[in-house]
Design a protein around this motif. Structure first.
Motif: not given
Length: 184
Positions: A133-153
């Motif tokens: 699901i994440y792979a299918q949606r990743r381009a859409l997330y990237d399209e709308v995002a101004d910035i990305t933060f990794d909550s794993s870290i």
């Protein structure tokens, strides 16, 4: 459409990325209201798994779209459900807001989604389904995002503090007026 003076700081990303928990902390740090669209849906229509079972994903997405419109209009900090970006109208609306994409590593999300009743992850290997699901949606997330933060870290509080710092440094407008749908 939302006017620029009512802009929200919006969190998008996959299930289990921490949009709700981190978004709530960021709102508290910025001193604005927090709204979670999934919480709005549950409050007004009942549990999401029951909605999926009884009326299907299409009906749920319609309810989700209405919740997104209301939440964005209220301003403040808004956490969207993982699939909200599938709607092209939502993606267009997000152009008028500042959008934070939260990502998370599959090995971290496993603990976060374990035991959760998430309709799209039921039946089979939940992490494998999450990755798909994440792979299918990743381009859409990237399209709308101004910035990305990794909550794993790091701890969620550290991630929230970094996002709040970014919002302040970039003069992100988060005008909000508390609404009945807002959750603290």
């Amino acid at each position: 459409m939302t006017s620029p003076d009512r802009a929200a700081l919006v969190f998008v990303g996959p299930m289990g990325a921490g949009k709700s928990s981190i978004g709530r902390k960021v709102a508290r740090e910025l001193g604005v209201a927090f709204t979670d669209t999934d919480t709005m849906i549950v409050r007004e229509h009942g549990p999401i798994p029951a909605l999926f079972a009884a009326q299907g994903e299409e009906h749920f997405r319609s309810l989700e779209r209405s919740a997104v419109v209301a939440a964005l209009a209220a301003g403040g900090v808004v956490a969207l459900g993982g699939g909200a970006v599938l709607d092209p109208h939502t993606r267009a609306d997000l152009a008028h807001h500042r959008v934070v994409l939260l990502t998370v590593a599959p090995e971290i999300v496993k603990a976060r989604i374990g035991g959760a009743n998430r309709p799209l992850l039921s039946g089979g290997d939940a992490v494998a389904r999450w990755e798909q699901i994440y792979a299918q949606r990743r381009a859409l997330y990237d399209e709308v995002a101004d910035i990305t933060f990794d909550s794993s870290i790091g701890h969620v509080s550290a991630v929230a503090a970094a996002i709040a710092r970014w919002a302040r440094e970039n003069d992100v407008t988060t005008d909000s007026r508390p609404t009945p749908e807002a959750s603290a």
